[in-house]
Design an enzyme around this catalytic site. Sequence first.
Site, PDB file in Angstrom:
ATOM      1  N   ARG A 120       0.831  -1.198   0.000  1.00  0.00           N
ATOM      2  CA  ARG A 120       0.000   0.000   0.000  1.00  0.00           C
ATOM      3  C   ARG A 120       0.869   1.253   0.000  1.00  0.00           C
ATOM      4  O   ARG A 120       1.631   1.495   0.933  1.00  0.00           O
ATOM      5  CB  ARG A 120      -0.922   0.013   1.218  1.00  0.00           C
ATOM      6  CG  ARG A 120      -2.132   0.923   1.007  1.00  0.00           C
ATOM      7  CD  ARG A 120      -3.010   0.952   2.236  1.00  0.00           C
ATOM      8  NE  ARG A 120      -2.433   1.793   3.257  1.00  0.00           N
ATOM      9  CZ  ARG A 120      -2.596   1.594   4.561  1.00  0.00           C
ATOM     10  NH1 ARG A 120      -3.276   0.561   4.996  1.00  0.00           N
ATOM     11  NH2 ARG A 120      -2.055   2.432   5.430  1.00  0.00           N
ATOM     12  N   HIS A 124      -4.788   4.546   3.993  1.00  0.00           N
ATOM     13  CA  HIS A 124      -5.920   3.618   3.960  1.00  0.00           C
ATOM     14  C   HIS A 124      -7.205   4.354   3.601  1.00  0.00           C
ATOM     15  O   HIS A 124      -8.051   3.836   2.884  1.00  0.00           O
ATOM     16  CB  HIS A 124      -6.066   2.940   5.321  1.00  0.00           C
ATOM     17  CG  HIS A 124      -7.303   2.113   5.451  1.00  0.00           C
ATOM     18  ND1 HIS A 124      -7.425   0.860   4.883  1.00  0.00           N
ATOM     19  CD2 HIS A 124      -8.495   2.357   6.060  1.00  0.00           C
ATOM     20  CE1 HIS A 124      -8.620   0.372   5.143  1.00  0.00           C
ATOM     21  NE2 HIS A 124      -9.290   1.263   5.856  1.00  0.00           N
ATOM     22  N   TYR A 133       3.000   4.833  11.139  1.00  0.00           N
ATOM     23  CA  TYR A 133       3.281   3.399  11.250  1.00  0.00           C
ATOM     24  C   TYR A 133       3.938   2.779  10.019  1.00  0.00           C
ATOM     25  O   TYR A 133       4.426   1.655  10.074  1.00  0.00           O
ATOM     26  CB  TYR A 133       1.975   2.633  11.548  1.00  0.00           C
ATOM     27  CG  TYR A 133       0.887   2.826  10.518  1.00  0.00           C
ATOM     28  CD1 TYR A 133       0.858   2.081   9.351  1.00  0.00           C
ATOM     29  CD2 TYR A 133      -0.125   3.772  10.701  1.00  0.00           C
ATOM     30  CE1 TYR A 133      -0.131   2.253   8.406  1.00  0.00           C
ATOM     31  CE2 TYR A 133      -1.125   3.950   9.771  1.00  0.00           C
ATOM     32  CZ  TYR A 133      -1.127   3.185   8.626  1.00  0.00           C
ATOM     33  OH  TYR A 133      -2.124   3.366   7.691  1.00  0.00           O
TER      34      TYR A 133
END
Length: 220
Positions: A120, A124, A133
């Site tokens: 990714r 998100h 993170y």
Amino acid sequence: MPHAAGLAWGKKLRGENACAIAYFGDGATSEGSFHEGANFAAVMRAPLILFCNNNQWAISTPLEAQTAAETLADKAVGYGIPGVRVDGADVLAVYEATREAVARARAGEGPTLIEAVTYRAAPHATADDPRAYIDLERVEEEKERECVGRYESYLKRLGLLSDEAAEAVRAEAAELMRAGIAEAEAEPPADAALLFEHAFADPPASFQQDLAELRRILGG
């Protein structure tokens, strides 16, 4: 996934030469609906493709923190169905794996689980800040091998795609997206009765009361 499995089974019962495909992320393979859909489809040999887009993150949870499986494709073994793992940034590999799964499904051989491994390279969701993170250096590396640009370069090397044609495709895609958004935004609100239709062949009498209450809450 249970809905897709039910649709696929229904197509099989009707004798239709069709199959269903459900797309989901790596985190979904740790949820109950994945087990229910995969198990049901496998037992009924339903014409279904379970397509997992493994981008290594379930929101902010890394893959290794939400499954002990060596690969997500390995989960297919527990349901007695084939599991295939491909490079999710390789358009042709994904196409070939999906084509073979569709052929199996339409031949009556049941479902297939495909794991397309990617990474990714974007948040998100719009409310997500992945900088807390995610490995930003890894993100930049992965952007260099994202699937669209990679396939575009491949076609250009073969002499099958020019810069002008690529730009025309991008412009057409952008226009289709804008038109689709405008059309969707112009849609009237859905009828609340749709929530109650097609659930039972013989609906319980309480449905009318439930629908009336829902319409009252929705203000119409």
